[in-house]
Write an enzyme that holds these catalytic residues in place. Structure first.
Site, short mmCIF file in Angstrom:
data_model
loop_
_atom_site.label_atom_id
_atom_site.label_comp_id
_atom_site.label_asym_id
_atom_site.label_seq_id
_atom_site.Cartn_x
_atom_site.Cartn_y
_atom_site.Cartn_z
N LYS A 6 0.96 -1.05 -0.08
CA LYS A 6 -0.18 0.10 -0.09
C LYS A 6 0.92 1.22 -0.01
O LYS A 6 0.71 2.24 -0.65
CB LYS A 6 -0.76 -0.09 1.30
CG LYS A 6 -1.86 0.95 1.51
CD LYS A 6 -2.89 0.52 2.44
CE LYS A 6 -2.39 0.57 3.88
NZ LYS A 6 -2.67 1.66 4.38
N ARG A 11 2.55 5.95 -3.51
CA ARG A 11 3.75 6.91 -3.96
C ARG A 11 3.83 6.78 -5.69
O ARG A 11 4.06 7.71 -6.45
CB ARG A 11 5.07 6.39 -3.38
CG ARG A 11 5.05 6.75 -1.86
CD ARG A 11 6.00 6.14 -1.01
NE ARG A 11 6.20 6.74 0.24
CZ ARG A 11 5.50 6.62 1.27
NH1 ARG A 11 4.58 5.87 1.29
NH2 ARG A 11 5.56 7.06 2.40
N GLY A 79 -4.55 8.13 6.12
CA GLY A 79 -3.54 9.12 6.51
C GLY A 79 -2.51 9.39 5.32
O GLY A 79 -2.09 10.67 5.00
N ASP A 300 3.53 -0.67 12.04
CA ASP A 300 2.17 -1.10 11.79
C ASP A 300 2.04 -2.60 12.08
O ASP A 300 0.92 -3.05 12.08
CB ASP A 300 2.11 -1.00 10.15
CG ASP A 300 1.89 0.57 9.60
OD1 ASP A 300 1.57 1.34 10.69
OD2 ASP A 300 1.87 0.70 8.48
C1 S3P Z 1 3.06 5.12 6.08
C2 S3P Z 1 3.61 5.55 7.06
C3 S3P Z 1 3.40 5.29 8.75
C4 S3P Z 1 2.74 4.02 8.59
C5 S3P Z 1 1.56 3.95 7.56
C6 S3P Z 1 1.99 3.94 6.23
C7 S3P Z 1 3.40 5.59 4.51
O1 S3P Z 1 2.65 6.16 9.21
O2 S3P Z 1 2.01 3.88 9.77
O3 S3P Z 1 0.52 2.97 7.69
O4 S3P Z 1 2.87 5.02 3.87
O5 S3P Z 1 4.15 6.63 4.66
P1 S3P Z 1 3.54 7.60 9.68
O6 S3P Z 1 4.30 8.22 8.58
O7 S3P Z 1 2.31 8.40 10.37
O8 S3P Z 1 4.37 6.84 10.79
#
Ligand code: S3P
Length: 420
Positions: A6, A11, A79, A300
Site C-alpha cells: 500500500k 507513491r 492518512g 504497523d
Molecule cells: C506510512 C507511514 C506510517 C505508517 C502508515 C503508512 C506511509 O505512518 O504507519 O501505515 O506510507 O508513509 P506515519 O508516517 O504516520 O508513521
C-alpha cells in the site's frame, strides 16, 4: 498471496501523476486507501486506465499540469493519501480542500501544516490548524531544512514532495529513520536525492521520469500470515514476492529473536524495492523487549506482534511506540482492551504495552474500532484461542487487504467464517 504494498502503491500513483508521460503499475492493490489516492489524482485532472485489470496506467501531467479540483478531495481512511497529497498540493497555485472519514478527521495534521507553512504554502485546518479538513493554497515555495519531531514517513514524504516545487534544496531530518519508499521512488524517477544518517535532501525538480513499476507484496499484510504460521500448530507456509525493504521488516528480526522459524530468500527488485520469499514454520516463541530505533520499522505490525507475544512464554515489553496512539485507532488502548477480553494479561504504558504471554487465549466477542490492522490481528488471535471468537465491524479490512478472510480460509480451511 498478499496484495501489493500500500505504501509503495500510493507513491507510485502520486509520482506517476507528476511524471512526464505514461507510468505503468502492476500489482497495485485494490485496497480502499489506494483507490482514494487514485480518485484524488483523477479529480485533479490526471487520466487513469486499467484499474480493473492487472496493470494500472497513469498518464502523468508533469509537475505543473494538475488543475484545481471542482470538489473536496475525500481521502477516506487514508492518512498517507491526505499527508502526501497535501505536500504535492502545497506546490500547486490553486485551492484544494482535503477531508476524510471520522477516524482520519481525528488524526493530527499540524505535523504537516507546520513544515508546509514554513515552506510558504497557505494551509489551514480545523481545531486551530491541527485536524482535517485541510484547505491548501500552494505555490511559491522555498526550500527549508525541517527537523521533524516525530518519526513519520508521511511527514518526511509530504515535505520532500513539496520540495520538488521549491526554489532550492529541501532537507528533512528525522529523529529516527522511517520507511524510505519516497526516496527510493524519487531516485527511480531520475530525481537527485541526497541521503545521510536520518537526513534526506531533494533538489527542486525540472521533471520526473515515468516508470514501469511492479509493486511488491505488502509486508504489513504478510505479517498476519507470518504470525499465524508461527503460532498455529503444524504450519509450513511460503509467502512469495513479499517486499523486504529493511525500513519495513523490523518484525522479522523481533520474531526471529523470539524463536520464530522464518527464512528470507531474496528474489528480485523493482524501483529499488527488494522482494523475497518468506518461509515460516510453527515455533515456540518467548517474550522480548523492544524499543528505540527499531519501532518505526515495525510500527504497523505491533497489533499482530502483540498477538505473537500473547502466545509466547513470558513477558513482552513494547516501548517508544507512542505514535500508535494516533493511528487509525489508539492502538495501544485497543490492543490492550481486546486482548484482555481474550484472557491475556496486558498493561498499558504511555508509549507502549506489556503483554504477559503463554497463558492461553480464550474465544471472545471483540471489536475492531474500525481499524483494519486491529481487526486482522484479532482474527489471527481467534485462530489460536480456545472456543469461538467473533470480531465485529470488519468492513474496515478493505482499506488495506480486501480478500484477507478468503486468503486466510485457504490457509486454515473451516476455521474462519465471514458475515456481511
Ligand atoms: C506510512 C507511514 C506510517 C505508517 C502508515 C503508512 C506511509 O505512518 O504507519 O501505515 O506510507 O508513509 P506515519 O508516517 O504516520 O508513521
Amino acid at each position: 498471496m498478499v496484495p501489493g504494498d500500500k505504501s509503495i502503491a500510493h507513491r507510485a500513483i502520486i509520482l506517476g501523476a507528476l511524471a512526464d508521460g505514461l507510468t505503468e503499475i502492476s500489482g497495485c492493490p485494490r485496497s480502499e486507501d489506494c483507490q482514494r489516492t487514485l480518485g484524488a489524482i483523477q479529480t485533479l485532472g490526471v487520466e487513469v486506465e486499467g484499474w480493473e485489470g492487472e496493470c494500472l496506467r497513469i498518464y502523468g501531467k508533469g509537475l505543473r499540469g494538475f488543475r484545481e479540483a471542482a470538489d473536496v478531495l475525500d481521502c477516506g481512511n487514508s492518512g498517507t493519501t491526505m499527508r502526501l497529497l497535501a505536500g504535492v498540493l502545497a506546490g500547486q497555485p490553486f485551492l484544494s480542500v482535503l477531508t476524510g472519514d471520522a477516524s482520519l478527521r481525528r488524526r493530527p495534521m499540524d505535523r504537516i501544516i507546520i513544515p508546509l507553512r514554513q515552506m510558504g504554502a497557505e494551509i489551514r485546518g480545523r481545531a486551530q490548524d491541527t485536524l482535517p479538513p485541510l484547505a491548501v493554497r500552494g505555490g511559491g515555495l522555498r526550500g527549508v531544512t525541517y527537523r521533524s519531531p516525530v518519526p513519520s514517513a508521511q511527514v518526511k514524504s509530504a515535505v520532500l514532495l513539496a520540495g520538488l516545487f521549491a526554489d532550492g534544496p529541501t532537507t528533512v531530518i528525522e529523529p529516527v529513520t522511517s520507511r524510505d519508499h519516497t526516496e527510493r521512488m524519487l531516485e527511480a524517477c531520475g530525481q537527485r536525492v541526497e541521503r545521510g544518517e536520518r537526513k534526506v535532501t531533494v533538489m527542486p525538480s525540472g521533471s520526473l521520469q515515468p516508470n514501469k513499476i511492479s509493486v511488491p507484496g505488502d509486508f504489513s499484510s504478510a505479517a498476519f500470515f507470518v504470525v499465524a504460521g508461527l503460532i498455529l500448530p503444524d504450519s509450513d507456509l511460503t509467502l512469495e514476492g513479499v517486499g523486504v525493504n529493511p525500513t519495513r521488516t523490523g518484525l522479522l528480526e523481533v520474531l526471529q529473536a523470539m524463536g520464530g522459524a522464518i527464512q528470507v530468500l531474496p528474489m528480485d527488485e523493482s524501483v529499488g524495492e527488494p522482494r523475497a520469499r518468506l518461509q515460516i514454520r510453527s515455533s515456540r516463541l518467548r517474550g522480548v523487549s523492544i524499543g528505540g530505533d527499531l519501532v518505526p520499522r515495525l510500527i504497523d505490525e505491533i497489533p499482530v506482534l502483540a498477538v505473537a507475544a500473547a502466545c509466547a512464554e513470558g513477558k513482552t515489553v513494547i516501548r517508544d511506540a507512542a505514535e500508535l496512539r494516533v493511528k487509525e485507532s489508539d492502538r495501544i488502548r485497543t490492543i490492550a482492551v481486546e486482548l484482555s477480553r481474550m484472557g491475556v494479561r496486558t498493561e498499558e504504558l504511555p508509549d507502549g504495552l506489556i503483554i504477559h504471554g503463554g497463558h492461553g487465549l480464550r474465544g471472545a466477542g471483540c471489536g475492531s474500532y474500525g481499524d483494519h490492522r486491529v481487526a486482522m490481528a484479532l482474527t489471527v488471535a481467534g485462530l489460536r484461542a480456545d472456543g469461538e471468537t467473533t470480531v465485529l465491524d470488519t468492513g474496515c479490512i478493505r482499506t488495506s487487504f480486501p480478500g484477507f478472510v478468503e486468503t486466510l480460509q485457504q490457509f486454515v480451511p473451516d476455521s474462519v467464517e465471514q458475515e456481511e
